[in-house]
Every structure is written in C-alpha cells, then in structure tokens.
Design a protein around this motif. Structure first.
Motif, mmCIF file in Angstrom:
data_model
loop_
_atom_site.group_PDB
_atom_site.id
_atom_site.type_symbol
_atom_site.label_atom_id
_atom_site.label_comp_id
_atom_site.label_asym_id
_atom_site.label_seq_id
_atom_site.Cartn_x
_atom_site.Cartn_y
_atom_site.Cartn_z
ATOM 1 N N LEU B 43 24.684 -5.685 23.915
ATOM 2 C CA LEU B 43 24.606 -6.119 22.523
ATOM 3 C C LEU B 43 23.274 -6.822 22.333
ATOM 4 O O LEU B 43 22.907 -7.657 23.164
ATOM 5 C CB LEU B 43 25.706 -7.137 22.238
ATOM 6 N N VAL B 44 22.580 -6.515 21.268
ATOM 7 C CA VAL B 44 21.296 -7.187 21.040
ATOM 8 C C VAL B 44 21.323 -7.975 19.733
ATOM 9 O O VAL B 44 22.098 -7.687 18.822
ATOM 10 C CB VAL B 44 20.117 -6.180 21.016
ATOM 11 N N PHE B 45 20.482 -9.002 19.670
ATOM 12 C CA PHE B 45 20.282 -9.743 18.418
ATOM 13 C C PHE B 45 18.891 -10.371 18.446
ATOM 14 O O PHE B 45 18.326 -10.589 19.515
ATOM 15 C CB PHE B 45 21.374 -10.801 18.200
ATOM 16 N N LYS B 46 18.354 -10.611 17.270
ATOM 17 C CA LYS B 46 17.001 -11.134 17.160
ATOM 18 C C LYS B 46 17.010 -12.645 16.943
ATOM 19 O O LYS B 46 17.923 -13.188 16.332
ATOM 20 C CB LYS B 46 16.282 -10.465 15.968
ATOM 21 N N MET B 47 15.977 -13.301 17.439
ATOM 22 C CA MET B 47 15.802 -14.727 17.155
ATOM 23 C C MET B 47 15.704 -14.906 15.651
ATOM 24 O O MET B 47 15.138 -14.062 14.943
ATOM 25 C CB MET B 47 14.533 -15.241 17.843
ATOM 26 N N ASP B 48 16.295 -15.978 15.178
ATOM 27 C CA ASP B 48 16.296 -16.254 13.739
ATOM 28 C C ASP B 48 16.372 -17.771 13.574
ATOM 29 O O ASP B 48 17.035 -18.454 14.358
ATOM 30 C CB ASP B 48 17.521 -15.569 13.117
ATOM 31 N N ASP B 49 15.709 -18.277 12.555
ATOM 32 C CA ASP B 49 15.708 -19.730 12.350
ATOM 33 C C ASP B 49 17.106 -20.334 12.375
ATOM 34 O O ASP B 49 17.307 -21.417 12.915
ATOM 35 C CB ASP B 49 15.060 -20.071 10.995
ATOM 36 N N LYS B 50 18.062 -19.640 11.798
ATOM 37 C CA LYS B 50 19.381 -20.251 11.692
ATOM 38 C C LYS B 50 20.131 -20.298 13.026
ATOM 39 O O LYS B 50 21.156 -20.970 13.136
ATOM 40 C CB LYS B 50 20.226 -19.536 10.631
ATOM 41 N N LEU B 51 19.634 -19.597 14.048
ATOM 42 C CA LEU B 51 20.314 -19.570 15.348
ATOM 43 C C LEU B 51 19.809 -20.662 16.297
ATOM 44 O O LEU B 51 20.241 -20.748 17.444
ATOM 45 C CB LEU B 51 20.133 -18.203 16.018
ATOM 46 N N VAL B 52 18.913 -21.497 15.793
ATOM 47 C CA VAL B 52 18.274 -22.495 16.653
ATOM 48 C C VAL B 52 19.172 -23.703 16.886
ATOM 49 O O VAL B 52 19.893 -24.157 16.006
ATOM 50 C CB VAL B 52 16.925 -22.917 16.022
ATOM 51 N N GLY B 53 19.139 -24.226 18.126
ATOM 52 C CA GLY B 53 19.943 -25.392 18.488
ATOM 53 C C GLY B 53 19.087 -26.618 18.712
ATOM 54 O O GLY B 53 19.505 -27.738 18.426
ATOM 55 N N ASN B 54 17.904 -26.413 19.273
ATOM 56 C CA ASN B 54 16.998 -27.529 19.517
ATOM 57 C C ASN B 54 15.751 -27.282 18.688
ATOM 58 O O ASN B 54 14.907 -26.468 19.044
ATOM 59 C CB ASN B 54 16.671 -27.595 21.024
#
Lengths: 156, 156, 156, 156
Positions: B43-54
């Motif tokens: 399964l793939v997904f792209k980095m996205d601002d809303k996925l950020v934790g730090n």
C-alpha cells in the motif's frame, strides 16, 4: 501554590496547546484535552464519518484508536519530562520535548469502536531518564472499554 | 489461468477497491494499493501536511504509520480468507469479511518518518481458521525501513 | 452455594492443580496458586538461584517473568472457558482446555526483578468465543510493580 | 585480520561464554550459541521433558520460547554495544553490558513448539545510542517457524 507548581502548570498547559493545535494529524482526528496533570491525561474526540474503518458497521478505524492512544501515552511521557526537569530553561525543555519519540506501541482492540464521543486516557508506568512507559485506555461515552495499549517512549 | 484463479483475482481486486475507496479513514491517509496477491500486499501513500506528527521535524505522525501497517496486515488477513474459502459464495465471503477485525497490533518505530512517498507492505505468518497473524513493514521512497509491525486478526 | 457454583469451583480447583503440578516448566519456575477465581488469579514463586538472569545484580531472568505472566494470563483464559461452558461435560471441557494456546504476548519490564517472593496476577479484558485477552502484573513482596503484560489466547 | 576485528571477535566470544555459562536460567533451558556475529546470532537448545508446557501434546512451554527469544535479542543488543564502543576499555564495556536490559518484548506464537532441537535467531533492526530493537525467530530442526518476536533493549 508555589512558584514551581505554577511554572509546572503553565508548561503542562502549553504542552496541551501544542499537542492539540500544532500537530496536524491530531487535528485531523479532532483530539483535544479534557484534562492533563503529571499523573494522568484525558484526550477526547467525537465520532465523525471520516474516522470510520468499517463502513458496514460504522465503527472507528483501528488507526484512529492507535493514534489517540499513542498521543495520550506520548503526552504523559512529555509530562514526565516536564516534571523531571522542573528547573530547566524554556529552551532546554523545548529541545528535550522536540526529541521525544515513540519507540514502540501495542494496542489491544477489545470491543468495536461504537459511540459518539471517545476518551483516550494514559498514566505512566515508568518514568526513567531515557525511556518512559505508559499504559493507555480508550472508552466511549458509556464508559465501555474499547481498547487498551502500552507505549514505550524515548525521553533521554 | 484456471477459472478458480480468475475468481480469486477478481475477489482480490474487489477487496483492494473496497479498502481503498470505501473505508473513509483510509482515504484520509490517502492509502492505495500498488500490489495485492495472496502472498503479499503493498500500500502506498504520499507525504502530506496533514499527516505530520512532529511539526518541527516534519515527520509522519505515529498514528499514520500505525494506520497504514494495520490496513496492510488486515488486507493480508482478508486475502487469506479469500484463498481459504475459494468456493464460497459472494454473499458468504462478504459476511466473513465484514466480521474480520484486528485483535491486537504492535508497531516498532525504527527511524523518523521522513520522505515523499511511503510503502506499507505485509505478509502472513499464520493463516488459521480463527486467527491470522501478519508481519508488516513501512519503507520510504529511498527504501529506508521506518517501522515494522505485527498484527493479529480475527478471521473465524 | 448452588450446585453450579460448586461445580465451577471444583473445576477451577482442578485447573489450578493441573497447572501447578502437571506442567513441567511451571514446576521448574516453582509456580503455585495463591488464589484463583473467575475474576482474577494470583500465582506466586520464590526467588531461587536458578531463576537469575543477571548474575552481577542477582535479578530475575526476563524469561522467568514472561513465563509467570503467560501462565497467569492463560489461567484466566481457561477460567473464562470454564465459566462460559458451565454445563459442558468433563470430557468436552477437557478437550477445549487442551486446545487453549497463547497467540501472542507482550511484556513491559518496568523495574529490575529484585525480591524474595513474586506474585503474578491476571484479569480478563476480553472473553470472546474464539479469543480471550488478559492483562497481567508482576509484583514482589514489597508490592513493587516489576512488570506488566498483555496476552491474547485462542479459546475457540 | 585487523587488530580491531580481532578484539571484536574476542569480545563477542567472551559475551557468548558469559551468556551461555554464567546466566543460571539460560543453563536451565540449555541455551548455547551456534553462531554469533555483529550481524546475527543463533542460539540452540534441545527438547527436554522439563521444558514442556502442554503435557498432553508434549510441546514447548511458551515461557521457554519467550526466554530463548529474549536472550537472542538481548545478545544482539550486546553485540551492537561491542561494535559501537570498539575502542572502549574492557572495564568500560563491562559496565555498559551490565546495565543492558530488556525494556519490552513481544512474542507471536505461530505453531506448536514440536521438535527435537530448536534454534532462536536474532538480528538488529535499530542500534541507537540509548535503545536497540531486535527481531527474533524460533525454528525447529525441520526449519518450521514456531514463533517470532520483537524486543526493545536499553543500551545507553
């Protein structure tokens, strides 16, 4: 209240503000603090269509539960740092907090994630110089225990 | 290709379609399948601002990683069900799949979640009549291993 | 006491007898029951030279702790089976119990295993038709919490 | 062979000797090293009546499996320390090794522990300054995978 206790509380409040308002994915899930002390924290979030994992049954996605429990455990690891380094400067503490990270996480999914509002709570089992261990629980608004977890955090 | 193998592949394709398009929180994270067989899925997904934790370091939230690994492991548990019940009716299989659930999940966070695109892969370690166990990994586009996990699923 | 409750207690007592006297490795560790009900069990064992893992510090081996917690959790999974199948014949129950097995186990080691006598306790978090989940704790004679654990058991 | 590599190998050999001969509970289980490098280790032990957990089926006790996997993972954490501190004095290294400890452990029991001889192997997934993470596997003499595990170790 002593000056120290007051500083303590201010720092915990700032921590809660940071976690709830400056961490993008926490906002996606809608996490906000109901309470936060050096003993325990409670994070709440509301059921929402986008948080669903099983669209037939309309229950929370396991990843949402893992997210809420990880944040609750990580919050207590951070609260432990604040307590342990009570006399540290703002800058020193900020550097320590920015390095805090989850080492590992276990979640036990006990019941389907049904409900309108959920509460993720955490307490510290171990607050060492390098590693903190937290125990977490997720309840719905009827106090049904939906999941428990255990997380290990790097705090050194 | 035998009729059975063809039916198999159709059902796996339908599974991928369901997981990627009909599970709301998977869409929040932006998960889609790069590949899916009875042996392994990616399964793939792209980095996205809303996925950020730090937000200081701009790395993936631990909950995003847990979500992707749980879905990858659950997909293999479902693929195992499809293989095991190859002669079941569409309806019977659908009922079985709707009951599938994560029992527990462990994630080891090995490196900061930096990158532009991430791949969550899974294989089955155990495909029993009641319980399946999957092993999962998360890599970024440079093939750096960011996290590993282990999940136990109810499939009975 | 009702006839059922009496049967129940006899069966729990037989379970304790079996676990303590007929499982070879439990005897190696020296496990015996302090108490056992359908709510909770307590297993105790004494420090012994052969149970040591760190000979410099003279503390319990992590494997001894894992053993005691796994047995405590498995006992509660068995007690759950006895309660759920209260009207089963001796033979039917015996077959079910012989199939019971640990699916997975997590142990958090919180403090060095120092002490003269240790108590491993367990309660059930989930008592399903196929899977039981138990939460376990290990204390020494000073009530210091040395380790916690979580175990998933196949009971179907 | 360089002087360093030679020192390295001597220290690994001393580590193996210590683990196999000076840790009482490892001797109870009968663990000894088949191989040990900075990449990987293999520990073997033979089936023995006292290691049995299910006397009806004659299979290994889950606690024996947890013991072997914890020791294999801890060995790699120690080997990582030896590699990282290649120029440390004997005394300094000895102090570091005496502080090494398991933080947490997860075991997935995949198949009944049947066989005559078992091999617990481990590799490092993470070798940090404070924390090491190892992945472990247990096979029998027919190369059947009986259990896998993941362990986090304090090495700072």
């Amino acid at each position: 209240m002593s000056a120290d206790a007051s500083l303590h509380e201010k720092r915990l409040a700032a921590l809660a503000e940071t976690f709830a308002s400056h961490i993008p994915f926490n906002q996606v899930v809608g996490l906000h603090f109901r309470s936060l002390s050096t003993e325990r924290c409670e994070l709440v979030f509301k059921m929402d269509d986008k948080l669903v994992g099983n669209y037939v049954q309309g229950i929370l996605h396991g990843g949402v539960i893992a997210t809420a429990l990880d944040v609750a455990g990580g919050t207590m690891a951070a609260a432990g740092l604040i307590q342990k380094h009570g006399d540290a400067s703002e800058n020193d503490l900020s550097i320590r907090l920015s390095k805090l990270g989850t080492i590992d996480l276990r979640i036990d999914y006990l019941r389907p994630g049904r409900g309108q509002e959920f509460c993720a709570s955490a307490t510290l089992l171990r607050a060492g110089n390098k590693v903190a261990v937290a125990r977490m629980e997720l309840h719905n608004e009827n106090q049904e225990l939906i999941a428990v977890g255990s997380g290990t955090y790097l705090v050194g």
